[in-house]
Enzyme design. Sequence first.
Site, mmCIF file in Angstrom:
data_model
loop_
_atom_site.group_PDB
_atom_site.id
_atom_site.type_symbol
_atom_site.label_atom_id
_atom_site.label_comp_id
_atom_site.label_asym_id
_atom_site.label_seq_id
_atom_site.Cartn_x
_atom_site.Cartn_y
_atom_site.Cartn_z
ATOM 1 C CG ASP A 1 -13.233 -56.140 -17.170
ATOM 2 O OD1 ASP A 1 -14.014 -55.698 -18.021
ATOM 3 O OD2 ASP A 1 -13.611 -56.723 -16.131
ATOM 4 C CG ASP B 1 -10.867 -57.592 -21.905
ATOM 5 O OD1 ASP B 1 -10.854 -57.115 -20.757
ATOM 6 O OD2 ASP B 1 -11.659 -57.231 -22.795
ATOM 7 C CD GLU C 1 -15.045 -51.479 -18.200
ATOM 8 O OE1 GLU C 1 -16.177 -51.500 -18.666
ATOM 9 O OE2 GLU C 1 -14.577 -52.410 -17.523
ATOM 10 C CG HIS D 1 -17.662 -56.137 -24.679
ATOM 11 N ND1 HIS D 1 -16.635 -55.216 -24.602
ATOM 12 C CD2 HIS D 1 -17.790 -56.649 -23.439
ATOM 13 C CE1 HIS D 1 -16.173 -55.178 -23.363
ATOM 14 N NE2 HIS D 1 -16.850 -56.052 -22.633
ATOM 15 C CG ASP D 2 -19.422 -53.871 -21.523
ATOM 16 O OD1 ASP D 2 -19.767 -55.072 -21.562
ATOM 17 O OD2 ASP D 2 -18.385 -53.473 -20.954
#
Length: 555
Positions: free
Chosen positions: A199, A98, A259, A331-332
């Site tokens: 990210d 990440d 993202e 995870h969000d």
Amino acid sequence: MERKWWQDTVVYQIYPKSFMDTNGDGIGDLRGIIGRLDYIKSLGVNVIWLSPINRSPMRDNGYDISDYYQVDPSFGTNKDLEELIREANQRGLKVLLDLVVNHVSVEHKWFQEMLKNPDSPYGDYFIIRETEDGKEPNNFRSYFGGSVWERIGDSNRFYFHAFAKEQPDLNWENPKLRQEIYDMMTYWQEKGIAGFRVDAIGNIKKSETILSNCRMPADAEDGLCDIHAYVINQPGIGEFLGEMRDQVFKRFDSMTVAEIVVPEKDLEAYIGDNGYFSMVFDFSYADIDTNGITRPCDFAKWNLEDLKRCIFTSQENYQKYGWAAPYLENHDQPRSLDKYLEDGEINYYSTTMLGTLYFFLRGTPYLYQGQELGMSNYPFADISEFKDIDALNKYEKAKEMGDSEEKILDFLRRRSRDNARTPMQWSKAPNAGFSKGTPWLAVNPNYSQVNVESEETEEQSVLHFYRDMIRLRRTSEYRDTLVYGRFEGIRTENTEDFVYRRTGEEREVIVAINYSKEPRSWCVEREGYEVLLNNYDRLEEQMQPYQAVVLGKKV
Ligand code: GLC
Ligand code: CA
């Protein structure tokens, strides 16, 4: 489109803190992941994405990095990471790290140096504004609530943060900063990783407005204004992204997934043949229940037609330019079962139906840890049970705006990111086999039914079904069609029918779904097709509740 190695992939996302703890401190670690590589391999996936493992004060669970070159001691050592990469590669599993480079932690050396001496070169690593009246430069709202500006000490100077105040944004206009980032990325590529999940990258270019002194009309009771339109995908961002692609991704033929919400007009630049990234995540259906909402704990209304439209439109747009990255969870997000199914409707059939719905779309499917077991949301009863910085900030903000405790808790229970972060459910052992100590976040009480060990032995389980889906896509004779074939959404008269076609050079596949709890007549013609996958034992006169069928034939 020329075929790329990363198109034939299925990705498994690991949230290291919640995956497997080996030393009893209640926190998942790299040795835990190494010990479970055979399990991951057994699913049939070929790429793993690790949420951040870098040194961090963990205010945002690692998305606030204080040292890009060190593994956080709670996860292990750099040696462990190198071993993980090596062991994974030996099993045919590639590793994505990440990449969190929109911001760092306030504990990062760069930020600390800036605080000590604003005139040092590090002063230019961050976005700093001074005001005459000592008030914030403007009234934009950060993603996690509150102003985007945080005062430095007792000065009239403020630093900019799009996320939490512990996550100061980096100044991408500074070429020196950019070079430091590319060097760091090169370092990790040379350690044998296959690429990055990138990210919050849409935020790296700031508009003039958001850095100016202009006060905007408030869009909620907090007196603040939403930032999306002023920080996402701003003109000029391509210069930075193109540079990153040329300096790093091209050299290593990296797999990258960013993202960022990309409007159709920009898709070519992002995912076209010479795009900045291999693929980008689309938020339109993941955030279908919150899109466009500015109050912290409010929901957006949506129905099945909206969901279908979002998925079909996304597929059609992405296919015109490049590659997609379909997902239901990360995870969000809360767990997808609770989001997309009516209350009380979570069962084997509805769970496998949702899996089938997205898994054969065109693009690289992403699978989040526990999704392959049918993990669902945690029954949070009190605000003290939440750990997520976003949930806690939203709670405060909603309270300030006058929302009732009940409304806020209802929102967080459905929507908090902690739902996805409860420990992985390995077995019926205490703490679901995740840890011998006290897990950092409570284990979902449903672990005695929903866990790897039980699902391995049950005749019918979500785990087996996911394996079957992955096998069909990655190793069956339909592989080429399912990976490279064209997507076509099929509009039928009924909202509850969810049907799409994938057409390859030699074969064709139809995915047919009854997205309802009632039996319904068949939404597709089955003559001439073989059944490749079915979440029921057989085909009846009618489609059964939540039945999902994948049909195929030669063309
Ligand atoms: C991304 C991450 C999220 C994090 C945020 C700030 O959205 O996925 O977990 O909180 O960026 O880094
Ligand atoms: Ca541990």
